[in-house]
Write an enzyme that holds these catalytic residues in place. Structure first.
Site, short mmCIF file in Angstrom:
data_model
loop_
_atom_site.label_atom_id
_atom_site.label_comp_id
_atom_site.label_asym_id
_atom_site.label_seq_id
_atom_site.Cartn_x
_atom_site.Cartn_y
_atom_site.Cartn_z
N CYS A 60 0.85 -1.18 0.00
CA CYS A 60 0.00 0.00 0.00
C CYS A 60 0.89 1.23 0.00
O CYS A 60 1.56 1.52 0.99
CB CYS A 60 -0.93 0.01 1.20
SG CYS A 60 -1.99 1.48 1.19
N GLY A 61 0.88 1.96 -1.11
CA GLY A 61 1.73 3.13 -1.22
C GLY A 61 1.28 4.31 -0.40
O GLY A 61 2.10 4.99 0.22
N HIS A 62 -0.04 4.56 -0.38
CA HIS A 62 -0.50 5.73 0.38
C HIS A 62 -0.24 5.53 1.86
O HIS A 62 0.12 6.47 2.58
CB HIS A 62 -1.98 6.02 0.08
CG HIS A 62 -2.95 5.31 0.97
ND1 HIS A 62 -3.41 4.03 0.73
CD2 HIS A 62 -3.57 5.72 2.12
CE1 HIS A 62 -4.26 3.68 1.68
NE2 HIS A 62 -4.37 4.69 2.54
N ASP A 115 -10.19 3.89 -4.01
CA ASP A 115 -9.09 4.67 -3.47
C ASP A 115 -9.29 6.14 -3.78
O ASP A 115 -9.47 6.53 -4.93
CB ASP A 115 -7.76 4.19 -4.06
CG ASP A 115 -6.56 4.58 -3.22
OD1 ASP A 115 -6.61 5.64 -2.56
OD2 ASP A 115 -5.56 3.84 -3.23
N GLY A 175 -0.64 4.53 -4.46
CA GLY A 175 0.81 4.48 -4.57
C GLY A 175 1.33 3.24 -5.26
O GLY A 175 2.20 3.33 -6.15
N SER A 176 0.82 2.07 -4.91
CA SER A 176 1.26 0.85 -5.60
C SER A 176 0.72 0.82 -7.02
O SER A 176 1.33 0.21 -7.91
CB SER A 176 0.82 -0.40 -4.82
OG SER A 176 -0.58 -0.37 -4.57
#
Length: 335
Positions: free
Chosen positions: A92-94, A251, A256-257
């Site tokens: 999870c990027g965020h 989202d 991010g991913s």
């Protein structure tokens, strides 16, 4: 206040409008030799705590959360599991961007100005996070992805009731199917969100039926996480998209991913070179940057490492409990 069992305390943040609920105390230790072992244990033995924190009445359909665990990599400063409305994601990027700021502000890593670097172990692997620090306070953050790749390019699939759709699949710590929303008669900036969700879910369903995905390191990383519908501006500097993942979860950030996966796809198409930066916009207008920083190999596939940047903000803190006679102790969802 009287509850049943421990009180779970959290810090609440958001990155680009997407919530991040970081567990701070009250959650039991998660055993396991590796982080994927821990992810499996949480899913099999502690899932009632995920639904308690993610689902109503303490959360909501699109809530997202982080469970800190003990790292098993010596280079990792911290390790985390990610949770959502359906289960536990591999990346999870965020949330990683939020964790960077959180780790500096909470003293989990020593603050170094003007930039503090740390390694966060995620289920997909370790990611390096760099946080800008000024006067002891953390700000903008960026993370460097695991090896990311595009195993499927310009495939066609029949998506009912829309017809034949051309799509790519990219991996950025999780697998995403990526397609131009115009193929569904939609616009990511103006179409109703409900219609975008239906189309994205239809694409995910069609790809899952007709495509076998494989990660070179682990079968637990080989599932299609969701679909990303774009504005079709794949070769341009700024592109909007909406990501629908897990159980129809939307989202609010550019994902991010997902940015990582889109940059891997763009690089595979020859649309972006190493060192070039692109900007990705979400359905609420928030942005993240993506930049390919290196070439790699994942198994026998050409891969890249992507740097993703964004900014997280605090929204509050919370203490969650369950009264002994609460009929909704483990939560529920109405959508």
């Amino acid at each position: 206040m009287q509850g049943h069992g421990p009180v779970i305390t959290t810090t609440e943040m958001h990155t680009g409008g997407e919530p991040v609920r970081i567990v701070e105390s009250g959650y039991p230790p998660v055993p396991g030799t590796t982080i994927l072992d821990k992810r499996r244990y949480a899913r099999e033995h502690l899932d009632h705590l995920r639904t308690l924190l993610m689902h109503e009445p303490r959360g909501h359909f699109d809530m997202y959360g982080v469970i800190p665990v003990e790292p098993d990599l010596p280079e990792a400063d911290l390790a985390v599991l990610f949770m959502h409305n359906e289960g536990y994601s591999t990346m999870c990027g965020h949330a990683t961007i939020a964790l960077g700021r959180y780790a500096v502000d909470r003293g989990l890593v020593p603050a170094v100005e003007p930039r503090t670097e740390m390694v966060i172990q995620c289920p997909c692997g370790p990611v390096t996070v760099v946080v800008e620090v000024k006067d002891g306070k953390a700000g903008q953050a960026r993370f460097t992805s695991v090896e990311s790749f595009a195993p499927i390019l310009q495939h066609k699939v029949v998506v009912k009731p829309y017809g034949t759709v051309t799509y790519d699949v990219g991996y950025g710590g999780a697998f995403y199917a990526v397609a131009d929303a115009a193929q569904f008669g939609l616009d990511v900036r103006s179409s109703p969100v409900g219609e975008l969700v239906v189309a994205a879910n239809a694409l995910s369903d069609a790809v899952r039926v007709g495509t076998v995905l494989s990660h070179p390191e682990s079968s637990e990383l080989s599932e299609l996480y969701g679909s990303i519908l774009t504005d079709g501006h794949d070769g341009e500097r700024v592109s909007a998209n909406v990501c629908v993942f897990a159980d129809s979860q939307v989202d609010r950030s550019p994902t991010g991913s997902g940015v990582t996966a889109r940059m891997a796809i763009r690089h595979a198409h020859g649309q972006v070179s190493i060192g070039e930066e692109r900007v990705f916009e979400s359905l609420v207008g928030s942005t993240m940057t993506g930049r390919v920083v290196a070439s790699r190999v994942a198994g026998d596939l050409p891969a890249v490492v992507v740097e993703v940047g964004g900014r997280a903000y605090y929204t509050g803190s919370a203490s969650f409990l369950v009264e002994p006679d609460d009929p909704f102790a483990i939560g529920f969802l109405v959508r």
